[in-house]
Write an enzyme that holds these catalytic residues in place. Structure first.
Site, mmCIF file in Angstrom:
data_model
loop_
_atom_site.group_PDB
_atom_site.id
_atom_site.type_symbol
_atom_site.label_atom_id
_atom_site.label_comp_id
_atom_site.label_asym_id
_atom_site.label_seq_id
_atom_site.Cartn_x
_atom_site.Cartn_y
_atom_site.Cartn_z
ATOM 1 N N SER A 129 6.688 -7.798 -0.176
ATOM 2 C CA SER A 129 5.398 -8.360 -0.575
ATOM 3 C C SER A 129 4.601 -7.297 -1.303
ATOM 4 O O SER A 129 4.689 -6.108 -0.976
ATOM 5 C CB SER A 129 4.613 -8.831 0.647
ATOM 6 O OG SER A 129 3.308 -9.254 0.281
ATOM 7 N N TYR A 142 1.067 -7.314 8.769
ATOM 8 C CA TYR A 142 1.964 -7.897 7.763
ATOM 9 C C TYR A 142 2.267 -6.869 6.675
ATOM 10 O O TYR A 142 3.427 -6.659 6.306
ATOM 11 C CB TYR A 142 1.316 -9.135 7.142
ATOM 12 C CG TYR A 142 2.190 -9.814 6.111
ATOM 13 C CD1 TYR A 142 3.292 -10.573 6.498
ATOM 14 C CD2 TYR A 142 1.928 -9.679 4.744
ATOM 15 C CE1 TYR A 142 4.111 -11.185 5.553
ATOM 16 C CE2 TYR A 142 2.728 -10.286 3.801
ATOM 17 C CZ TYR A 142 3.817 -11.035 4.206
ATOM 18 O OH TYR A 142 4.625 -11.631 3.271
#
Length: 267
Positions: A129, A142
């Site tokens: 990501s 995350y």
């Protein structure tokens, strides 16, 4: 020549888009899901695999090898989102995210590497990501899990290069998928010191996903990596400002960059 491709987390979102596109290109695609359903709705094989359960990984890989006698590409896409202030988020939920996003991806890599070494060829594409390049407020765990996978990918790529194997990252930005529904959201506690800022950030995150890019862009990027003889180690797929934010982090003093982020997230 068609490739034999294994894609984790392929029942929806980015994983499904990648699997569908690569199957349309004539590849032999095995997508995975913890609970595969509605096989007739997919143009690829959908099989059972849970990245947290090594026996299911071994079974899925063995099934592919029994049918195809080779495995050319692994796309490690299965993942889990999480939001919340570090202070408010249960530690066991943080561990669950690392188990899926980090250790789960490693589990699948370890399962396919013996076959790729035997073939003296193969590609492993880890879906990380853009958030993994920076610590984002209320998404710190995350970001950390995806950043950790980016770093392990770099190390693994060096370890397996002599066997003709490439291990690369592809980092998406915001895409229009159902990822928000699958996240663990720490509740907005009434007595939380972070209540106001956290709620504003939750609203922003949902807006970004709803206005995100088409997952087909990720599918096309993965296809290019698969057909690249000398792939890069890091790929980013997202909007201009998302990718430019990584450049800014390298160029700006830390405090300046943090101020930009805080302004962006209205903190």
């Amino acid at each position: 020549m068609s490739k034999v491709i294994l894609i984790t987390g392929a029942s929806s979102g980015i994983g499904k888009a990648i699997a569908t596109f690569l199957a349309e290109k004539g590849n032999i695609v095995y997508g995975t899901s913890r609970n595969p359903k509605n096989q007739e709705k997919h143009n690829f094989n959908l099989i059972a695999l849970d990245v947290l359960k090594e026996d299911t990984i071994a079974t899925a890989v063995a099934l592919v090898l029994k049918k195809e006698n080779r495995l050319d590409v692994l796309v490690n896409n299965a993942g889990m989102g999480i939001t919340g202030a570090i202070e408010d988020t249960p530690t066991e939920k943080m561990r669950a995210v690392f188990d899926t996003n980090f250790f789960g991806a490693i589990n699948v890599m370890k399962a396919v590497l013996p076959q790729m070494r035997k073939q003296k060829s193969g590609k492993i594409i880890n879906v990380t990501s853009i958030a993994g390049y920076m610590g984002l407020p209320f998404r710190g765990i995350y970001s950390a899990s995806k950043g950790a996978l980016e770093t392990v990918t770099e190390a693994t790529n060096m370890e397996v290069k002599n066997f003709g194997i490439h291990v690369v990252n592809i980092a998406p930005g915001d895409f229009a998928t159902n990822i928000a529904a699958g996240r663990y959201h720490t509740p907005v506690f009434e007595n939380s010191a972070y209540k106001e800022n956290y709620q504003k950030n939750l609203d922003l995150m949902d807006a970004h996903v709803n206005s995100g890019m088409n997952p087909l862009a990720m599918a096309k990027a993965v296809d290019k990596i698969i057909h690249s003889q000398n792939p890069k180690i890091h790929y980013k797929v997202g909007g201009f400002m998302e990718k430019f934010s990584i450049v800014l982090k390298r160029l700006l003093p830390d405090t300046w960059y943090q101020k930009l982020l805080m302004n962006h997230y209205k903190m």
